[in-house]
Design a protein around this motif. Structure first.
Motif, mmCIF file in Angstrom:
data_model
loop_
_atom_site.group_PDB
_atom_site.id
_atom_site.type_symbol
_atom_site.label_atom_id
_atom_site.label_comp_id
_atom_site.label_asym_id
_atom_site.label_seq_id
_atom_site.Cartn_x
_atom_site.Cartn_y
_atom_site.Cartn_z
ATOM 1 N N ILE A 109 17.679 32.067 22.704
ATOM 2 C CA ILE A 109 18.361 33.349 22.485
ATOM 3 C C ILE A 109 19.763 33.097 21.906
ATOM 4 N N GLN A 110 20.479 32.152 22.513
ATOM 5 C CA GLN A 110 21.844 31.884 22.029
ATOM 6 C C GLN A 110 21.829 31.312 20.617
ATOM 7 N N GLN A 111 20.754 30.549 20.296
ATOM 8 C CA GLN A 111 20.621 30.033 18.920
ATOM 9 C C GLN A 111 20.502 31.209 17.931
ATOM 10 N N VAL A 112 19.684 32.202 18.281
ATOM 11 C CA VAL A 112 19.551 33.393 17.417
ATOM 12 C C VAL A 112 20.890 34.127 17.335
ATOM 13 N N PHE A 113 21.563 34.301 18.477
ATOM 14 C CA PHE A 113 22.821 35.060 18.491
ATOM 15 C C PHE A 113 23.902 34.354 17.663
ATOM 16 N N GLN A 114 23.931 33.014 17.744
ATOM 17 C CA GLN A 114 24.943 32.268 16.979
ATOM 18 C C GLN A 114 24.730 32.476 15.474
ATOM 19 N N VAL A 115 23.454 32.401 15.038
ATOM 20 C CA VAL A 115 23.182 32.627 13.612
ATOM 21 C C VAL A 115 23.483 34.096 13.271
ATOM 22 N N ALA A 116 23.143 35.023 14.181
ATOM 23 C CA ALA A 116 23.418 36.452 13.925
ATOM 24 C C ALA A 116 24.917 36.685 13.725
ATOM 25 N N MET B 151 18.446 39.337 10.131
ATOM 26 C CA MET B 151 18.856 38.308 9.159
ATOM 27 C C MET B 151 18.715 36.919 9.792
ATOM 28 N N ALA B 152 19.169 36.808 11.046
ATOM 29 C CA ALA B 152 19.105 35.512 11.735
ATOM 30 C C ALA B 152 17.655 35.065 11.890
ATOM 31 N N LEU B 153 16.773 35.997 12.251
ATOM 32 C CA LEU B 153 15.359 35.622 12.454
ATOM 33 C C LEU B 153 14.699 35.199 11.146
ATOM 34 N N PHE B 154 15.045 35.859 10.039
ATOM 35 C CA PHE B 154 14.501 35.418 8.746
ATOM 36 C C PHE B 154 15.026 34.024 8.392
#
Ligand code: CP
Length: 328
Positions: A19-26, A308-311
């Motif tokens: 989750i934090q990996q996604v949030f950091q990219v977001a 955007m982060a998930l893509f």
């Protein structure tokens, strides 16, 4: 932990690190989402955006997110405009469309349908909502919003109190969000719904097994002094008939007067939207629009950077976004 090439079908794929990996990219996507910077990292890539159920936010924010990364979007909206209406299987549809696209986002009215589709897909598939089952990208944007809103008052998700209100039986966003919150510590849940629209047992068990406390209620009064109040719409489209749905519409209306009487002064109000603005429903009144703790539009904005982060992560380009920056 790499997301590259993975489908995003359920919140059960996530732990707190992911989750934090996604949030950091977001967070790194915010300058691109706000047009301060521009990137062409997905130049030449195609998103297949398949929506077999009505959607405003999820469909359009998936498309915007892909465009903001430099890619192009091909839309299919409505079952009747695809060969599914002629009896083609989800598997065959996926085999074909995944050779036309680099990634696919999909919404479908049946639980489990997006996972079934993903079995036939040769590219990552992101679940944009499958029936009453799950809405994992919404849960991620909701959690991202909760983290940001609570941080503004020095709070964290661990130890918070959330009241979930309304149609907890058919509301897939509350199912996914509650399951994600099971990864956190000491959360107090207040689940407010008519008995007939209570949270499914499987989700209640997950909350209990995570060691959180749960209180059930069929009335709003005296139950809203939470850090987060997450209001939901009666999911009319999941009922056997409109008349049956009408039995519950308008039962749990939240407006500024109720907020003043029953919420804390800093209770954050969330709703996945759409809110039902018809007078006989109106679960979240327009008189809350100027309440600074109404986070519903910040939630919708956060959907763009999360997607955007998930893509970027599922296509494995998250580290290349700055390299492909271009003039604004
Ligand atoms: N929150 C949400 O899923 O909204 P849409 O139905 O407009 O996509």
């Amino acid at each position: 932990m790499s997301f590259k090439g993975q489908h995003i079908l359920s919140v059960s794929q996530f732990d707190r690190d992911r989750i934090q990996q996604v949030f950091q990219v977001a967070r790194s996507m915010e300058p691109y989402a706000s047009r301060q910077k521009r990137t062409k990292v997905l130049d030449g890539a195609i998103l297949g955006n398949l929506f077999f159920e009505p959607s405003t936010r999820t469909r359009v924010s998936f498309g915007c997110a892909f465009n903001l990364l430099g890619g192009e979007v091909r839309e299919t909206t409505g079952m009747e405009s695809s060969a599914l209406a002629k009896g083609e299987s989800l598997y065959d549809t996926a085999r074909v469309l995944s050779s036309y696209s680099d990634v696919i986002a999909m919404r479908h009215p049946q639980s489990g349908s997006v996972a079934e589709f993903a079995e036939g897909s040769r590219v990552p598939v992101l679940n944009g909502g499958d029936g009453a089952n799950e809405h994992p990208t919404q849960a991620l944007l909701d959690l991202f919003t909760i983290e940001k809103e609570l941080a503004a008052s020095g709070q964290s998700i661990d130890g918070m109190h959330i009241a979930m209100v309304g149609d907890l039986k058919f509301g897939r966003t509350v199912h996914s969000l509650a399951k994600l919150l099971c990864l956190y510590k000491n959360i107090r849940f207040t689940l407010i719904s008519p008995t007939e629209l209570a949270m499914p047992d499987s989700v209640v068990s997950a909350i209990e097994n995570a060691g959180h406390s749960i209180e059930f209620s069929d009335a709003l009064e005296g139950k809203l002094a939470a850090d987060i109040v997450y209001q939901t719409r009666v999911q009319e489209e999941r009922f056997a008939s409109k008349d049956e749905a009408n039995l519950y519409r308008g039962k749990f209306r939240l407006n500024q007067d109720i907020y003043t009487k029953h919420c804390k002064s800093n209770t954050v109000i969330m709703h996945p939207l759409p809110r039902d603005s018809r007078l006989d429903a109106n679960e979240l009144d327009n008189d809350l629009n100027l309440n600074p703790n109404l986070a519903i539009f910040r939630q919708a904005d956060n959907g763009v950077v999360i997607r955007m982060a998930l893509f970027a992560l599922t296509l494995g380009v998250e580290h290349l976004v700055t390299r492909y920056e271009c003039d604004v």
